[in-house]
Scaffold this motif. Structure first.
Motif, PDB file in Angstrom:
ATOM      1  N   LEU A  43     -54.542   0.298  28.795  1.00 18.57           N
ATOM      2  CA  LEU A  43     -53.110   0.220  29.048  1.00 18.57           C
ATOM      3  C   LEU A  43     -52.688  -1.202  29.397  1.00 18.57           C
ATOM      4  O   LEU A  43     -51.734  -1.729  28.825  1.00 18.57           O
ATOM      5  CB  LEU A  43     -52.707   1.184  30.173  1.00 18.57           C
ATOM      6  CG  LEU A  43     -51.236   1.184  30.556  1.00 18.57           C
ATOM      7  CD1 LEU A  43     -50.371   1.628  29.384  1.00 18.57           C
ATOM      8  CD2 LEU A  43     -50.999   2.083  31.751  1.00 18.57           C
ATOM      9  N   ASP A  44     -53.408  -1.851  30.302  1.00 14.16           N
ATOM     10  CA  ASP A  44     -53.060  -3.223  30.680  1.00 14.16           C
ATOM     11  C   ASP A  44     -53.236  -4.187  29.511  1.00 14.16           C
ATOM     12  O   ASP A  44     -52.412  -5.071  29.292  1.00 14.16           O
ATOM     13  CB  ASP A  44     -53.903  -3.703  31.863  1.00 14.16           C
ATOM     14  CG  ASP A  44     -53.490  -3.070  33.169  1.00 14.16           C
ATOM     15  OD1 ASP A  44     -52.378  -2.504  33.233  1.00 14.16           O
ATOM     16  OD2 ASP A  44     -54.266  -3.148  34.138  1.00 14.16           O
ATOM     17  N   TYR A  47     -50.433  -3.499  27.011  1.00 18.32           N
ATOM     18  CA  TYR A  47     -49.147  -3.919  27.566  1.00 18.32           C
ATOM     19  C   TYR A  47     -48.976  -5.429  27.398  1.00 18.32           C
ATOM     20  O   TYR A  47     -47.956  -5.904  26.913  1.00 18.32           O
ATOM     21  CB  TYR A  47     -49.035  -3.515  29.035  1.00 18.32           C
ATOM     22  CG  TYR A  47     -47.717  -3.919  29.645  1.00 18.32           C
ATOM     23  CD1 TYR A  47     -46.582  -3.151  29.447  1.00 18.32           C
ATOM     24  CD2 TYR A  47     -47.599  -5.085  30.388  1.00 18.32           C
ATOM     25  CE1 TYR A  47     -45.360  -3.525  29.986  1.00 18.32           C
ATOM     26  CE2 TYR A  47     -46.383  -5.466  30.932  1.00 18.32           C
ATOM     27  CZ  TYR A  47     -45.269  -4.685  30.728  1.00 18.32           C
ATOM     28  OH  TYR A  47     -44.062  -5.063  31.243  1.00 18.32           O
ATOM     29  N   GLU A  84     -39.065  -7.421  30.124  1.00 19.71           N
ATOM     30  CA  GLU A  84     -39.530  -6.751  31.336  1.00 19.71           C
ATOM     31  C   GLU A  84     -38.545  -5.695  31.827  1.00 19.71           C
ATOM     32  O   GLU A  84     -38.931  -4.778  32.540  1.00 19.71           O
ATOM     33  CB  GLU A  84     -39.822  -7.760  32.444  1.00 19.71           C
ATOM     34  CG  GLU A  84     -41.092  -8.560  32.213  1.00 19.71           C
ATOM     35  CD  GLU A  84     -42.343  -7.709  32.218  1.00 19.71           C
ATOM     36  OE1 GLU A  84     -42.443  -6.766  33.024  1.00 19.71           O
ATOM     37  OE2 GLU A  84     -43.235  -7.986  31.409  1.00 19.71           O
ATOM     38  N   ARG A  87     -39.791  -2.417  30.770  1.00 15.81           N
ATOM     39  CA  ARG A  87     -41.178  -2.202  31.188  1.00 15.81           C
ATOM     40  C   ARG A  87     -41.581  -0.728  31.167  1.00 15.81           C
ATOM     41  O   ARG A  87     -42.623  -0.360  30.639  1.00 15.81           O
ATOM     42  CB  ARG A  87     -41.380  -2.785  32.590  1.00 15.81           C
ATOM     43  CG  ARG A  87     -42.721  -2.523  33.188  1.00 15.81           C
ATOM     44  CD  ARG A  87     -42.884  -3.016  34.626  1.00 15.81           C
ATOM     45  NE  ARG A  87     -41.639  -3.265  35.319  1.00 15.81           N
ATOM     46  CZ  ARG A  87     -41.265  -4.465  35.775  1.00 15.81           C
ATOM     47  NH1 ARG A  87     -42.047  -5.494  35.622  1.00 15.81           N
ATOM     48  NH2 ARG A  87     -40.114  -4.610  36.402  1.00 15.81           N
ATOM     49  N   ASP A  88     -40.742   0.139  31.721  1.00 12.08           N
ATOM     50  CA  ASP A  88     -41.089   1.561  31.793  1.00 12.08           C
ATOM     51  C   ASP A  88     -41.197   2.188  30.417  1.00 12.08           C
ATOM     52  O   ASP A  88     -42.135   2.939  30.141  1.00 12.08           O
ATOM     53  CB  ASP A  88     -40.067   2.325  32.639  1.00 12.08           C
ATOM     54  CG  ASP A  88     -40.117   1.930  34.106  1.00 12.08           C
ATOM     55  OD1 ASP A  88     -41.171   1.427  34.565  1.00 12.08           O
ATOM     56  OD2 ASP A  88     -39.100   2.117  34.794  1.00 12.08           O
ATOM     57  N   HIS A  91     -44.430   0.921  28.814  1.00  9.35           N
ATOM     58  CA  HIS A  91     -45.589   1.616  29.362  1.00  9.35           C
ATOM     59  C   HIS A  91     -45.680   3.047  28.802  1.00  9.35           C
ATOM     60  O   HIS A  91     -46.768   3.505  28.438  1.00  9.35           O
ATOM     61  CB  HIS A  91     -45.506   1.692  30.892  1.00  9.35           C
ATOM     62  CG  HIS A  91     -46.286   0.631  31.581  1.00  9.35           C
ATOM     63  ND1 HIS A  91     -45.675  -0.382  32.269  1.00  9.35           N
ATOM     64  CD2 HIS A  91     -47.618   0.397  31.662  1.00  9.35           C
ATOM     65  CE1 HIS A  91     -46.602  -1.180  32.769  1.00  9.35           C
ATOM     66  NE2 HIS A  91     -47.784  -0.738  32.417  1.00  9.35           N
ATOM     67  N   ASN A  92     -44.562   3.739  28.753  1.00  5.82           N
ATOM     68  CA  ASN A  92     -44.553   5.119  28.255  1.00  5.82           C
ATOM     69  C   ASN A  92     -44.952   5.182  26.782  1.00  5.82           C
ATOM     70  O   ASN A  92     -45.667   6.094  26.371  1.00  5.82           O
ATOM     71  CB  ASN A  92     -43.190   5.764  28.468  1.00  5.82           C
ATOM     72  CG  ASN A  92     -42.897   6.006  29.928  1.00  5.82           C
ATOM     73  OD1 ASN A  92     -43.807   6.089  30.759  1.00  5.82           O
ATOM     74  ND2 ASN A  92     -41.623   6.096  30.269  1.00  5.82           N
ATOM     75  N   LYS A  95     -48.746   4.662  26.698  1.00  2.00           N
ATOM     76  CA  LYS A  95     -49.428   5.855  27.206  1.00  2.00           C
ATOM     77  C   LYS A  95     -49.378   6.987  26.182  1.00  2.00           C
ATOM     78  O   LYS A  95     -50.349   7.708  25.987  1.00  2.00           O
ATOM     79  CB  LYS A  95     -48.783   6.323  28.509  1.00  2.00           C
ATOM     80  CG  LYS A  95     -49.135   5.482  29.696  1.00  2.00           C
ATOM     81  CD  LYS A  95     -48.426   6.008  30.935  1.00  2.00           C
ATOM     82  CE  LYS A  95     -48.614   5.114  32.122  1.00  2.00           C
ATOM     83  NZ  LYS A  95     -47.845   5.586  33.286  1.00  2.00           N
TER      84      LYS A  95
END
Length: 99
Positions: A43-44, A47, A84, A87-88, A91-92, A95
């Motif tokens: 994930l990191d 991202y 940024e 960001r959410d 990330h989603n 994932k």
């Protein structure tokens, strides 16, 4: 600094569209991330990879849209800040692709 609200709206729309493409791109491109890059946290890694990739694409998009030169108009830190803000959702999207 980007002060034109129509340009900011356009950039946000572009970034959102780009993020929506990420799950399919990850499934097609990063089949064995852990083995190839020897990373413990996919994930990191992904991202950071996609922030950089979106930043580069957004810079090209902005330069093309405004017909500006890379001279003084475009601040890459400002572009990173705009990314940024998403960001959410980024990330989603990542994932979603990893699950």
């Amino acid at each position: 600094m980007i002060t034109d609200t129509s340009i900011l709206k356009s950039l946000n729309g572009y970034i959102s569209r780009r993020i929506q493409e990420i799950p399919l791109e990850i499934k097609e491109t990063f089949l064995e991330t852990k083995k190839v890059w020897k990373c413990e946290n996919e994930l990191d890694f992904l991202y950071g990879y996609y922030v950089g990739k979106i930043e580069e694409a957004t810079l090209h998009y902005l330069l093309k849209a405004t017909r500006a030169s890379a001279g003084g108009y475009v601040d890459t830190f400002e572009i990173r800040g705009i990314i940024e803000e998403h960001r959410d959702s980024l990330h989603n999207a990542i994932k979603k692709a990893l699950n």
